[in-house]
Write a protein that holds these residues in place. Structure first.
Motif, PDB file in Angstrom:
ATOM      1  N   HIS A  78      22.211  44.499  63.881  1.00 53.99           N
ATOM      2  CA  HIS A  78      22.973  44.394  62.640  1.00 53.99           C
ATOM      3  C   HIS A  78      24.441  44.744  62.871  1.00 53.99           C
ATOM      4  O   HIS A  78      25.347  44.068  62.362  1.00 53.99           O
ATOM      5  CB  HIS A  78      22.363  45.315  61.580  1.00 53.99           C
ATOM      6  CG  HIS A  78      23.012  45.203  60.241  1.00 53.99           C
ATOM      7  ND1 HIS A  78      23.867  46.167  59.739  1.00 53.99           N
ATOM      8  CD2 HIS A  78      22.943  44.239  59.299  1.00 53.99           C
ATOM      9  CE1 HIS A  78      24.284  45.800  58.544  1.00 53.99           C
ATOM     10  NE2 HIS A  78      23.738  44.637  58.242  1.00 53.99           N
ATOM     11  N   LEU A  83      25.556  40.162  60.744  1.00 54.49           N
ATOM     12  CA  LEU A  83      24.786  39.251  59.906  1.00 54.49           C
ATOM     13  C   LEU A  83      24.096  40.013  58.782  1.00 54.49           C
ATOM     14  O   LEU A  83      23.862  41.221  58.894  1.00 54.49           O
ATOM     15  CB  LEU A  83      23.730  38.530  60.751  1.00 54.49           C
ATOM     16  CG  LEU A  83      24.249  37.563  61.828  1.00 54.49           C
ATOM     17  CD1 LEU A  83      23.102  37.096  62.699  1.00 54.49           C
ATOM     18  CD2 LEU A  83      24.954  36.378  61.180  1.00 54.49           C
ATOM     19  N   PRO A  84      23.747  39.342  57.688  1.00 59.66           N
ATOM     20  CA  PRO A  84      22.943  40.000  56.651  1.00 59.66           C
ATOM     21  C   PRO A  84      21.582  40.388  57.210  1.00 59.66           C
ATOM     22  O   PRO A  84      21.128  39.818  58.215  1.00 59.66           O
ATOM     23  CB  PRO A  84      22.840  38.940  55.551  1.00 59.66           C
ATOM     24  CG  PRO A  84      23.108  37.641  56.242  1.00 59.66           C
ATOM     25  CD  PRO A  84      24.083  37.949  57.336  1.00 59.66           C
ATOM     26  N   TRP A  85      20.921  41.301  56.521  1.00 55.55           N
ATOM     27  CA  TRP A  85      19.695  41.855  57.072  1.00 55.55           C
ATOM     28  C   TRP A  85      18.580  40.825  57.226  1.00 55.55           C
ATOM     29  O   TRP A  85      17.779  40.912  58.153  1.00 55.55           O
ATOM     30  CB  TRP A  85      19.221  43.041  56.232  1.00 55.55           C
ATOM     31  CG  TRP A  85      19.784  44.337  56.718  1.00 55.55           C
ATOM     32  CD1 TRP A  85      20.785  45.072  56.159  1.00 55.55           C
ATOM     33  CD2 TRP A  85      19.390  45.045  57.902  1.00 55.55           C
ATOM     34  NE1 TRP A  85      21.048  46.196  56.909  1.00 55.55           N
ATOM     35  CE2 TRP A  85      20.204  46.211  57.993  1.00 55.55           C
ATOM     36  CE3 TRP A  85      18.449  44.832  58.908  1.00 55.55           C
ATOM     37  CZ2 TRP A  85      20.092  47.132  59.018  1.00 55.55           C
ATOM     38  CZ3 TRP A  85      18.335  45.749  59.942  1.00 55.55           C
ATOM     39  CH2 TRP A  85      19.154  46.881  59.985  1.00 55.55           C
ATOM     40  N   TRP A  86      18.509  39.845  56.321  1.00 57.59           N
ATOM     41  CA  TRP A  86      17.447  38.853  56.471  1.00 57.59           C
ATOM     42  C   TRP A  86      17.618  38.083  57.788  1.00 57.59           C
ATOM     43  O   TRP A  86      16.631  37.777  58.473  1.00 57.59           O
ATOM     44  CB  TRP A  86      17.438  37.889  55.286  1.00 57.59           C
ATOM     45  CG  TRP A  86      18.620  36.958  55.212  1.00 57.59           C
ATOM     46  CD1 TRP A  86      19.776  37.140  54.526  1.00 57.59           C
ATOM     47  CD2 TRP A  86      18.754  35.695  55.878  1.00 57.59           C
ATOM     48  NE1 TRP A  86      20.639  36.085  54.706  1.00 57.59           N
ATOM     49  CE2 TRP A  86      20.031  35.170  55.526  1.00 57.59           C
ATOM     50  CE3 TRP A  86      17.930  34.938  56.717  1.00 57.59           C
ATOM     51  CZ2 TRP A  86      20.499  33.949  55.997  1.00 57.59           C
ATOM     52  CZ3 TRP A  86      18.397  33.717  57.191  1.00 57.59           C
ATOM     53  CH2 TRP A  86      19.657  33.237  56.826  1.00 57.59           C
ATOM     54  N   CYS A  88      19.271  39.279  60.464  1.00 54.75           N
ATOM     55  CA  CYS A  88      19.062  40.229  61.568  1.00 54.75           C
ATOM     56  C   CYS A  88      17.574  40.391  61.892  1.00 54.75           C
ATOM     57  O   CYS A  88      17.199  40.466  63.061  1.00 54.75           O
ATOM     58  CB  CYS A  88      19.655  41.590  61.197  1.00 54.75           C
ATOM     59  SG  CYS A  88      21.449  41.636  61.272  1.00 54.75           S
ATOM     60  N   GLN A 210      21.497  48.494  51.696  1.00 56.69           N
ATOM     61  CA  GLN A 210      21.892  47.221  52.287  1.00 56.69           C
ATOM     62  C   GLN A 210      20.761  46.195  52.183  1.00 56.69           C
ATOM     63  O   GLN A 210      20.997  45.027  51.859  1.00 56.69           O
ATOM     64  CB  GLN A 210      22.287  47.423  53.746  1.00 56.69           C
ATOM     65  CG  GLN A 210      23.496  48.338  53.928  1.00 56.69           C
ATOM     66  CD  GLN A 210      23.764  48.645  55.390  1.00 56.69           C
ATOM     67  OE1 GLN A 210      23.316  47.925  56.270  1.00 56.69           O
ATOM     68  NE2 GLN A 210      24.495  49.709  55.642  1.00 56.69           N
ATOM     69  N   ASN A 213      20.311  44.264  48.974  1.00 54.38           N
ATOM     70  CA  ASN A 213      21.297  43.234  48.628  1.00 54.38           C
ATOM     71  C   ASN A 213      21.455  42.177  49.710  1.00 54.38           C
ATOM     72  O   ASN A 213      22.291  41.288  49.576  1.00 54.38           O
ATOM     73  CB  ASN A 213      22.662  43.888  48.371  1.00 54.38           C
ATOM     74  CG  ASN A 213      22.661  44.789  47.159  1.00 54.38           C
ATOM     75  OD1 ASN A 213      22.857  44.338  46.046  1.00 54.38           O
ATOM     76  ND2 ASN A 213      22.421  46.084  47.370  1.00 54.38           N
ATOM     77  N   ASP A 214      20.694  42.266  50.792  1.00 53.33           N
ATOM     78  CA  ASP A 214      20.874  41.370  51.937  1.00 53.33           C
ATOM     79  C   ASP A 214      19.714  40.407  52.127  1.00 53.33           C
ATOM     80  O   ASP A 214      19.416  39.990  53.245  1.00 53.33           O
ATOM     81  CB  ASP A 214      21.070  42.188  53.227  1.00 53.33           C
ATOM     82  CG  ASP A 214      22.549  42.401  53.534  1.00 53.33           C
ATOM     83  OD1 ASP A 214      23.386  41.925  52.748  1.00 53.33           O
ATOM     84  OD2 ASP A 214      22.858  43.045  54.549  1.00 53.33           O
ATOM     85  N   ILE A 216      17.684  36.672  50.751  1.00 55.97           N
ATOM     86  CA  ILE A 216      18.101  35.276  50.599  1.00 55.97           C
ATOM     87  C   ILE A 216      17.066  34.554  49.753  1.00 55.97           C
ATOM     88  O   ILE A 216      15.917  35.013  49.619  1.00 55.97           O
ATOM     89  CB  ILE A 216      18.254  34.589  51.984  1.00 55.97           C
ATOM     90  CG1 ILE A 216      18.993  33.264  51.868  1.00 55.97           C
ATOM     91  CG2 ILE A 216      16.902  34.415  52.643  1.00 55.97           C
ATOM     92  CD1 ILE A 216      19.287  32.597  53.209  1.00 55.97           C
ATOM     93  N   ARG A 220      15.828  38.184  47.249  1.00 58.48           N
ATOM     94  CA  ARG A 220      17.151  38.783  47.419  1.00 58.48           C
ATOM     95  C   ARG A 220      17.061  40.259  47.767  1.00 58.48           C
ATOM     96  O   ARG A 220      17.892  40.787  48.505  1.00 58.48           O
ATOM     97  CB  ARG A 220      17.958  38.609  46.126  1.00 58.48           C
ATOM     98  CG  ARG A 220      18.282  37.161  45.767  1.00 58.48           C
ATOM     99  CD  ARG A 220      19.342  36.603  46.690  1.00 58.48           C
ATOM    100  NE  ARG A 220      19.664  35.209  46.349  1.00 58.48           N
ATOM    101  CZ  ARG A 220      20.593  34.509  46.980  1.00 58.48           C
ATOM    102  NH1 ARG A 220      21.290  35.055  47.948  1.00 58.48           N
ATOM    103  NH2 ARG A 220      20.821  33.248  46.634  1.00 58.48           N
ATOM    104  N   SER A 281      10.984  42.837  53.422  1.00 54.03           N
ATOM    105  CA  SER A 281      11.538  42.934  54.775  1.00 54.03           C
ATOM    106  C   SER A 281      10.433  42.906  55.821  1.00 54.03           C
ATOM    107  O   SER A 281      10.568  42.251  56.869  1.00 54.03           O
ATOM    108  CB  SER A 281      12.357  44.221  54.919  1.00 54.03           C
ATOM    109  OG  SER A 281      11.539  45.370  54.697  1.00 54.03           O
TER     110      SER A 281
END
Length: 337
Positions: A78, A83-86, A88, A210, A213-214, A216, A220, A281
């Motif tokens: 990360h 990059l956003p967590w999704w 990563c 994080q 909000n990360d 997609i 989300r 996640s």
């Protein structure tokens, strides 16, 4: 959250270890970032963990060195990529599966191919040994049980010598399982720690904030459950595809192999409701991992890739594996309807 002291990040003792009860967290808002409430399953699991309680083994696992190593890998990706967590989670999964499990899967196929090529020699040895044992049993008046035990003892020894000669003991083919399954467990627990706010902070914000909000598309909030069940069902379907591809490439399976296939099918279906009770996640990681497993399974059927990995040719190899796979799938699932 971590405290900074003398240039190092120090983690405070969990409240659970001090005997302090942790109440459920309510949604709050700080600096424009919305904090999502912990899922009910997370609150229940955390409150069940106490010193010497039934959940203490899980607490020990969740704070173990391998899990912390998995957390550092995720945080490193990360930080390095931004990059956003999704993304990563997906990138880390692809990297780990490509760098660790793909070579091990290729080695597994290498060993199994050598074992398969030994089968004609093993059958020839078995036939000659059976004849010799029958002659010796007739000369020495052995009972059927004694003759059978002598045959089995010598057969095990001779087959073991063949495995040593060709350096292809079947146990070596299980190395993939002993590496892949623990890695899957450690990564899942690391993401669970992140999603429940149990560990780590980055740049003043907790990883939980994080993750919230990360995401997609429809997921989300990566700390929340997938209420649409799209991710859990996708995990189950992908795992079932892996099982069916394995079953289609095996002709004349033994009764034990058939039972194992049915068992794995049941586990794949059971994964759907399980995946619906954990943060998105974790389910995203499971889906990426299963998709990579499916891709690796198909890749290792390619004659060109098998030659690249120096996997020996076997009698069961095909020059058109994908066409054969589609034909078997059509005959089993479509033409019957």
């Amino acid at each position: 959250m971590l405290c900074r002291l003398g240039g190092r990040w120090l983690r405070p003792l969990p409240a659970l270890q001090l005997g302090v009860r942790v109440p459920p967290l309510a949604p709050t808002s700080t600096g424009g970032i919305k904090h999502s409430a912990l899922p009910a399953w997370a609150v229940a699991s955390v409150s069940a963990v106490g010193s010497g309680g039934p959940g203490s083994w899980y607490e020990a696992l969740a704070t173990s060195a391998p899990v912390q190593g998995a957390e550092e890998v995720l945080l490193g990706v990360h930080t390095a990529t931004g990059l956003p967590w999704w993304a990563c989670i997906g990138l880390t999964t692809v990297a780990l599966r490509g760098a660790v499990t793909l070579p091990l899967a290729a080695y597994q196929h290498y060993i199994l191919a050598k074992v398969e090529n030994l089968q004609p020699e093993i059958k020839n040895i078995a036939r000659h040994l059976n004849q010799e044992i029958a002659i010796r049993a007739n000369q020495l008046k052995w009972s059927k049980r004694a003759a059978r035990l002598t045959y089995l003892k010598n057969m095990r020894r001779l087959v073991s010598e063949l495995y040593v000669r060709d350096n292809c003991h079947p146990f070596k083919a299980t190395v993939l399982v002993w590496i892949q399954f623990p890695m899957w467990i450690f990564m899942s627990i690391a993401l669970r720690n992140f999603s429940t706010g149990a560990t780590h902070s980055e740049a003043g914000f907790s990883v939980q904030e994080q993750l919230a909000n990360d995401g997609i598309l429809w997921f989300r909030d990566l700390t929340a459950l997938d209420s649409t069940w799209i991710l859990p069902i996708s995990v189950g379907v992908t795992n079932l595809l892996i099982v069916e591809i394995f079953a289609l490439q095996k002709t004349g399976m033994s009764r034990f192999q058939t039972y194992i296939t049915y068992f794995v099918r049941a586990v794949s279906v059971l994964m759907i409701p399980v995946a619906a009770t954990v943060p998105s996640s974790i389910v995203l990681y499971w889906l990426c991992s299963s998709f990579m497993g499916l891709s690796q399974n198909l890749l290792l059927r390619s004659p060109r890739f098998r030659r690249l990995c120096r996997i020996p040719l076997t009698k069961s190899d095909s020059d058109t594996p994908y066409k054969d796979l589609f034909a078997a799938f059509y005959a089993k699932f479509i033409s019957r309807t």
